[in-house]
Motif scaffolding. Structure first.
Motif, PDB file in Angstrom:
ATOM      1  N   PRO A  41       0.852  -1.218  -0.048  1.00 15.50           N
ATOM      2  CA  PRO A  41       0.029   0.242  -0.034  1.00 15.50           C
ATOM      3  C   PRO A  41       0.850   1.232   0.118  1.00 15.50           C
ATOM      4  N   MET A  42       0.384   2.031  -0.783  1.00 18.30           N
ATOM      5  CA  MET A  42       1.273   3.407  -0.758  1.00 18.30           C
ATOM      6  C   MET A  42       0.218   4.783  -1.072  1.00 18.30           C
ATOM      7  N   GLN A  43       0.772   5.757  -0.557  1.00 12.67           N
ATOM      8  CA  GLN A  43      -0.066   6.928  -0.859  1.00 12.67           C
ATOM      9  C   GLN A  43       0.480   7.541  -2.033  1.00 12.67           C
ATOM     10  N   ALA A  44      -0.546   8.582  -2.472  1.00 10.48           N
ATOM     11  CA  ALA A  44      -0.033   9.059  -3.817  1.00 10.48           C
ATOM     12  C   ALA A  44       0.483  10.242  -3.564  1.00 10.48           C
ATOM     13  N   HIS A  45       1.650  10.135  -3.093  1.00 21.31           N
ATOM     14  CA  HIS A  45       2.765  11.208  -2.653  1.00 21.31           C
ATOM     15  C   HIS A  45       4.179  10.867  -3.405  1.00 21.31           C
ATOM     16  N   TYR A  46       4.951  11.928  -3.861  1.00 21.48           N
ATOM     17  CA  TYR A  46       6.027  12.089  -4.544  1.00 21.48           C
ATOM     18  C   TYR A  46       7.271  10.998  -3.457  1.00 21.48           C
ATOM     19  N   LEU A  47       7.162  11.445  -2.163  1.00 16.72           N
ATOM     20  CA  LEU A  47       8.167  10.816  -1.332  1.00 16.72           C
ATOM     21  C   LEU A  47       7.964   9.361  -1.240  1.00 16.72           C
ATOM     22  N   SER A  48       6.586   8.874  -1.446  1.00 16.50           N
ATOM     23  CA  SER A  48       6.108   7.415  -1.119  1.00 16.50           C
ATOM     24  C   SER A  48       6.908   6.757  -2.401  1.00 16.50           C
ATOM     25  N   ILE A  49       6.859   7.324  -3.512  1.00 20.31           N
ATOM     26  CA  ILE A  49       7.660   6.553  -4.755  1.00 20.31           C
ATOM     27  C   ILE A  49       9.144   6.700  -4.489  1.00 20.31           C
ATOM     28  N   LYS A  50       9.696   7.382  -3.807  1.00 20.63           N
ATOM     29  CA  LYS A  50      11.084   7.235  -3.410  1.00 20.63           C
ATOM     30  C   LYS A  50      11.358   6.041  -2.784  1.00 20.63           C
ATOM     31  N   GLY A  51      10.488   6.068  -1.695  1.00 19.27           N
ATOM     32  CA  GLY A  51      10.676   4.905  -0.584  1.00 19.27           C
ATOM     33  C   GLY A  51      10.363   3.529  -0.993  1.00 19.27           C
TER      34      GLY A  51
END
Length: 262
Positions: A155-165
């Motif tokens: 599961p991941m949020q629609a945030h740029y930092l989430s994509i980096k993680g």
């Protein structure tokens, strides 16, 4: 002969991305479709345990920490020990703060990455699905979950930092697959807590699909941001009971259908 359960680790080293809400509502969604489901709380905070109505996990005597501790000491564990039968037709192996101490113990344990797998192998014939709600870190408990699982749902949020993680998490999954669990696969990425009214959320989802869509499955179901979903944890019941006609309930029902079809 009964098929053994498919084990899915719900995993992201970032907190606050909807792992526990997803574990509860996917698990109960599958139970509503006739599947026998075991949910395993792998977080010392006991969020999954509390979200299923057991509001004082730290007062529980028999938890995941107890069971794994006995396996480490080579003591017998009877089948079904510690498992609770929750009102919405799922089973739960609860967790509490004692799990923090167990993580430290695991570091010095022989075959430390596969202690959880040893336990789950003893119960998996009783279930169709086992969902592991992982803690928000890439420590020894999460490695145990990845070593035991057939697949990982991220599961991941629609945030740029989430994509980096996400890159770090995928590297960890690849390492576990290569060194410990060659059968491990990524079931897919689930976008959670999305505000589709904003251009930012839509752009991040498009970036995610462009960056990973050809390599990994990205579920079509998107879990919208909603205070109703957050309320379910305090209520101790699923979104299907708390807000049956709401958009989050519809999204998790859609995800359940996608998981069943895969």
């Amino acid at each position: 002969m009964r098929k053994t359960a498919k084990i899915t680790a719900i995993c992201n080293q970032k907190g606050g991305v909807g792992k526990t809400v997803t574990a509860v509502n996917l698990g109960i969604g599958l139970a509503r479709e006739g599947k026998k489901v075991l949910l395993v709380d792998m977080d010392a905070q006991g969020s999954l345990t509390a979200s299923l109505g057991y509001q004082r996990p730290d007062q529980m005597e028999n938890t995941l920490a107890t069971i794994l501790g006995r396996i480490i000491l080579d003591e017998p564990v009877s089948p079904g020990e510690g498992i609770l039968h929750q009102a919405e037709a799922v089973d739960l192996l609860p967790a509490n703060i004692e799990l923090s101490g167990l993580e430290v113990t695991l570091v010095n344990t022989m075959s430390r990455e596969t202690i959880l797998r040893e336990y789950l192998n003893s119960v998996r014939e009783q279930y169709d699905v086992i969902l592991l709600d992982c803690c928000p870190s890439l420590g020894m408990l999460t490695i145990n979950a990845l070593a035991a699982a057939d697949q990982v749902l991220i599961p991941m949020q629609a945030h740029y930092l989430s994509i980096k993680g996400l890159e770090q998490l995928i590297r960890t999954i690849s390492n576990v697959k290569r060194k410990i669990n060659p059968g491990l696969e990524i079931a897919g990425i689930l976008i959670t807590m999305a505000d589709l009214r904003t251009t930012y959320s839509r752009e991040i989802i498009e970036l995610l699909r462009n960056s990973y869509g050809d390599k990994l499955r990205i579920f079509n179901s998107i879990i919208p941001q909603s205070i109703r979903a957050a309320e379910t944890s305090a209520e101790g019941r699923s979104i299907y009971l708390h807000d049956p006609a709401g958009k989050v309930s519809a999204a998790y029902a859609s995800l359940t259908r996608e998981v069943l079809a895969s």
